[in-house]
Design an enzyme around this catalytic site. Structure first.
Site, PDB file in Angstrom:
ATOM      1  N   HIS A  72       4.551  -6.877   5.848  1.00 48.09           N
ATOM      2  CA  HIS A  72       4.812  -8.064   5.017  1.00 48.09           C
ATOM      3  C   HIS A  72       3.976  -9.247   5.489  1.00 48.09           C
ATOM      4  CE1 HIS A  72       8.901  -6.034   4.833  1.00 48.09           C
ATOM      5  NE2 HIS A  72       8.612  -6.163   3.557  1.00 48.09           N
ATOM      6  N   GLY A  99       2.077  -4.780  -1.245  1.00 50.37           N
ATOM      7  CA  GLY A  99       1.484  -3.836  -0.292  1.00 50.37           C
ATOM      8  C   GLY A  99       1.223  -2.486  -0.945  1.00 50.37           C
TER       9      GLY A  99
END
Ligand code: PAF
Length: 284
Positions: free
Chosen positions: A38, A148
């Site tokens: 993250h 992601g």
């Protein structure tokens, strides 16, 4: 950094930040339990935008399994400390009622990209992702949003959602998978692995890497698929759910090496579900 819990305050704070004119806003949607994966999205957003908003919200509508929702790690204090240190402007940490003042009954036309793999295994999951992500896009009016590539299919689904909704913004930015030193893809679910499972989990990435070498040496798609599934199912702690080699944009399975073909795997270790993926080199 301001921690904001309400939609009203988020709008007010963003209006103030934008009042200088030509202010670019980056959004990083997360479900918290933040790790270096993250944080790579957060760092990129901070580098590319004037203002970065990170949402921390465990979205109930995308969980098709109540146990997964119940056991999903929640670490708000540690998350906010990491975000503050990274230079984030706003941590948006809303309640379920703030995000969904009324139950969200929207059904998105996500097309074929949402029907395979995770879409087939987790009914309703991507519709829930589309609900929350579209809501976060609407609330933040962000210029760029960061996701992601570990959740490879999710990015394709979000692009499709943005396309069918006719959204001009945000630009959707896909960021590379971050891995532990031993190769395991970083995931909030990794903390739920036992020490023994965690020690064996890097086999997933090792197997995918070896399968890329096999492809480079001339193995067919079918041979590579069989190798990955046999290797992982041969491990006593692993139960692969699927391994698909798919076209990078349509996400439909390919039977010969297409440009950008991507292998997507899901493996159960005990009651923890891990996903990973890898790109295969193009073949002429
Ligand atoms: O990838 C995730 O963590 C979630 O699916 C997302 C994009 C934050 C939506 O809840």
């Amino acid at each position: 950094m301001e921690i904001i819990r309400t939609v009203a305050r988020l709008k007010e704070a963003l209006d103030t930040l934008r009042s200088g004119g030509n202010v670019k806003v980056g959004l990083v949607p997360t479900m918290g339990a933040l790790h270096a994966g993250h944080m790579s999205l957060v760092e990129r957003s901070c580098a590319e935008n004037d203002v970065t908003v990170v949402s921390v919200f465990v979205n109930p509508t995308q969980f098709n399994n109540p146990d997964d929702l119940r056991t999903y790690p929640r670490t708000e204090e540690a998350d906010c400390a990491l975000l503050e240190k990274a230079g984030v402007d706003i941590a948006f940490v809303p309640s379920v009622e703030e995000v969904y003042p009324e139950p969200d009954t929207r059904i998105f036309d996500l097309g074929a990209v949402a029907e395979v793999m995770e879409g087939a295994m987790r009914p309703g999951h991507f519709n829930g992702v589309a609900q929350v992500v579209s809501r976060l896009f609407e609330l933040s009016e962000a210029d760029r949003a960061y996701f992601g590539e570990k959740d490879y299919q999710q990015i394709a689904v979000i692009r499709r959602m943005a396309q069918v909704m006719g959204l001009q913004r945000p630009q959707i930015v896909a960021c590379p998978i971050q891995r532990a030193d031993d190769g395991l893809a970083l995931s909030s679910r990794n903390v739920r692995l036992s020490d023994a499972q965690r020690a064996e989990a890097p086999l997933i990435h090792r197997t995918l890497c070896h399968s890329v070498d096999m492809a480079a040496d001339g193995a067919t798609v079918a041979e590579v698929k069989a190798y990955v599934l046999d290797t992982l199912s041969g491990h006593p702690m692993m139960k692969p759910e699927y391994y698909e080699i798919v076209h990078p944009l349509t996400l439909q399975p390919v039977d010969s090496w297409a440009e950008g073909a991507t292998g997507c795997v899901t493996v159960w270790m005990g009651d923890v579900r891990l996903i990973d993926n890898i790109k295969y080199p193009a073949k002429n």
